[in-house]
Write an enzyme that holds these catalytic residues in place. Structure first.
Site, short mmCIF file in Angstrom:
data_model
loop_
_atom_site.label_atom_id
_atom_site.label_comp_id
_atom_site.label_asym_id
_atom_site.label_seq_id
_atom_site.Cartn_x
_atom_site.Cartn_y
_atom_site.Cartn_z
N TRP A 194 0.68 -1.23 -0.03
CA TRP A 194 0.06 -0.05 -0.18
C TRP A 194 0.78 1.17 0.10
CZ3 TRP A 194 -0.58 -4.23 3.05
CH2 TRP A 194 0.04 -4.49 4.42
N GLU B 34 -5.88 0.36 5.65
CA GLU B 34 -5.23 0.94 6.83
C GLU B 34 -6.69 0.36 7.99
OE1 GLU B 34 -4.28 2.65 9.20
OE2 GLU B 34 -2.79 3.50 7.45
N GLN C 24 -6.64 -4.19 14.23
CA GLN C 24 -6.40 -5.56 14.66
C GLN C 24 -6.30 -6.79 14.08
OE1 GLN C 24 -8.27 -5.49 17.84
NE2 GLN C 24 -9.95 -3.62 16.67
N THR C 25 -4.81 -6.34 12.54
CA THR C 25 -4.26 -7.56 12.59
C THR C 25 -3.09 -6.80 11.96
OG1 THR C 25 -6.49 -8.08 11.08
CG2 THR C 25 -4.15 -8.99 9.68
N LEU D 138 -9.81 -12.68 8.31
CA LEU D 138 -9.09 -11.85 9.22
C LEU D 138 -9.60 -11.48 10.45
CD1 LEU D 138 -8.18 -9.29 5.84
CD2 LEU D 138 -6.58 -10.48 7.67
N TYR E 134 -12.99 -9.98 12.45
CA TYR E 134 -13.59 -8.38 13.10
C TYR E 134 -13.91 -7.85 11.51
CZ TYR E 134 -10.56 -8.77 17.02
OH TYR E 134 -9.99 -8.74 18.27
N TYR F 196 -8.54 8.39 13.38
CA TYR F 196 -6.96 8.40 13.33
C TYR F 196 -7.32 7.87 11.67
CZ TYR F 196 -4.09 4.34 11.73
OH TYR F 196 -2.94 4.27 10.89
N ASP G 113 -2.36 6.44 17.16
CA ASP G 113 -3.13 5.15 17.26
C ASP G 113 -2.21 4.81 18.58
OD1 ASP G 113 -0.90 4.94 16.04
OD2 ASP G 113 -0.92 3.24 14.99
N CYS H 222 10.45 1.42 18.15
CA CYS H 222 9.71 2.24 19.37
C CYS H 222 8.85 0.54 20.38
CB CYS H 222 9.83 3.09 20.38
SG CYS H 222 9.53 3.98 21.12
N CYS I 44 14.63 11.69 23.35
CA CYS I 44 14.05 10.57 24.17
C CYS I 44 14.17 10.96 25.86
CB CYS I 44 14.18 9.22 23.79
SG CYS I 44 12.51 8.00 24.18
#
Ligand code: SF4
Length: 367
Positions: free
Chosen positions: A27, A40, A45-46, A83, A85, A123, A141, A195, A211
């Site tokens: 993408w 997106e 969740q994946t 997938l 959901y 988001y 997010d 991170c 940081c």
């Protein structure tokens, strides 16, 4: 947060790192809002590696918003099958229909219009509009929130109280105005690659000099773990009815029931898709399942064939931990049920099914 030359250096370091180390993801090769939007939604969740083959198959079947809007919902769900959901897929198609009806088939360019689409929250709108149209909207997010919390050594539950709103303000203050799409992706990439929730790789981090958590030795302990909802244990039984040709019977997608959510809502557990006859059981699974089958499929008439127990299947859906006891019943002829489908057990791919149904089919085939 940072200002002046420090902010400029922070942006420069992160964008340079992103341009050199970003992952090559399908993408990212396009500015087409439809493709970015699809990615997106799939990535909610994946994991990335799981989403890629689905993304490619989905685009092959529905190359643009018109194709998605016009497709039968069952076909959309079939390509989403696995997938999880599934409301994401249903909303995606509803939004595609809205885009065709109200926006000439082009993803809207304003935040208010994007937010009016089903399944598009703050988001997602910021991600699509910044990446496709270069709009100055900062994403927030879980990944970005973790990075921001560590940069500023913010403790506590990041989603609690006004903390999330403060993080949103920090994300907006840091956003690189000349490259908002790249900036948002760079922040997310930093959270995904270096991170990370456990063991952040501060030695490789392009913004480690800014940081606070690293300076205070708190990188591993920020953010604080969220309290999880208590797990509910459920026991279900499912029937795989099988005729001599290897055909089985699947029941149609259950409709949502009105009233408060129930912990053993079988419809929700099978993701409102085609499924084997399934019930919640308490004591004697075989006895309870047989009684239910005779009542629901044969109006009180007995089945003479035995229920053969198959290996149990474990499955987790959000807070529900499910032990599913599948049973196989070999019949000379499958009962004729209005609305049900008769399919080869070895190939259920012509209808949308949930992962749970797929696991049951596999248990029946492997035994
Ligand atoms: S220095 Fe470490 S904790 Fe701080 S932003 Fe970089 S990777 Fe995250």
């Amino acid at each position: 947060m940072l200002t002046g030359p420090a902010l400029a250096r922070f942006r420069k370091n992160l964008l340079a790192w992103f341009s050199q180390f970003q992952r090559d993801l399908p993408w990212r090769r396009s500015k087409d809002p439809y493709r970015i939007w699809l990615s997106e939604i799939m990535l909610q969740q994946t994991r990335v590696a799981t989403a890629i083959p689905y993304y490619e198959r989905f685009l092959e079947a529905f190359p643009d918003v018109h194709a998605l809007a016009e497709a039968p919902q069952e076909e959309v769900l079939r390509l989403w099958s696995g997938l999880g959901y599934y409301s994401r897929a249903r909303n995606l198609q509803k939004a595609a229909q809205q885009i065709v009806a109200l926006h000439n088939g082009v993803f809207p360019a304003t935040e208010a219009e994007a937010l009016a689409l089903p399944g598009v929250g703050k988001y997602t709108a910021a991600a699509i509009l910044s990446m496709a149209y270069g709009q100055k909207l900062a994403v927030l997010d879980g990944n970005v929130a973790r990075v921001l919390a560590r940069l500023q050594a913010i403790r506590g539950d990041l989603r609690a109280g006004i903390r999330w709103q403060e993080l949103q303000k920090s994300a907006e203050a840091l956003l690189a105005p000349r490259a908002p799409g790249d900036w948002n992706q760079a922040m997310m990439e930093l959270g995904a690659i270096l991170c990370t929730p456990k063991l952040p790789q501060c030695l490789l981090c392009p913004v480690s000099e800014f940081c606070a958590a690293r300076k205070l030795g708190l990188a591993d302990t920020i953010p604080e773990k969220r309290k999880k909802r208590a797990t509910v244990e459920l026991q279900l039984a499912a029937a795989v009815l099988l005729d001599p040709q290897g055909h089985t019977l699947l029941l149609p997608p259950p409709k949502p029931k009105a009233g408060p959510a129930r912990k053993a809502d079988v419809g929700a557990i099978v993701s409102r898709m085609w499924h084997f006859p399934t019930i919640e059981v308490h004591r004697d699974a075989a006895l309870e399942l047989r009684a239910n089958l005779e009542e629901s499929l044969r109006r009180g008439h007995k089945f003479s064939a035995p229920l053969e127990r198959l290996p149990k299947v474990r499955h987790t859906v959000t807070y529900r931990s499910i032990t599913l006891l599948p049973f196989r019943m070999k019949l000379k002829k499958l009962p004729q049920i209005s609305g049900a489908k008769v399919l080869p057990l070895s190939d259920l791919s012509s209808v949308p099914i949930s992962n749970l149904t797929r696991k049951i089919a596999r248990a029946a085939l492997d035994s």
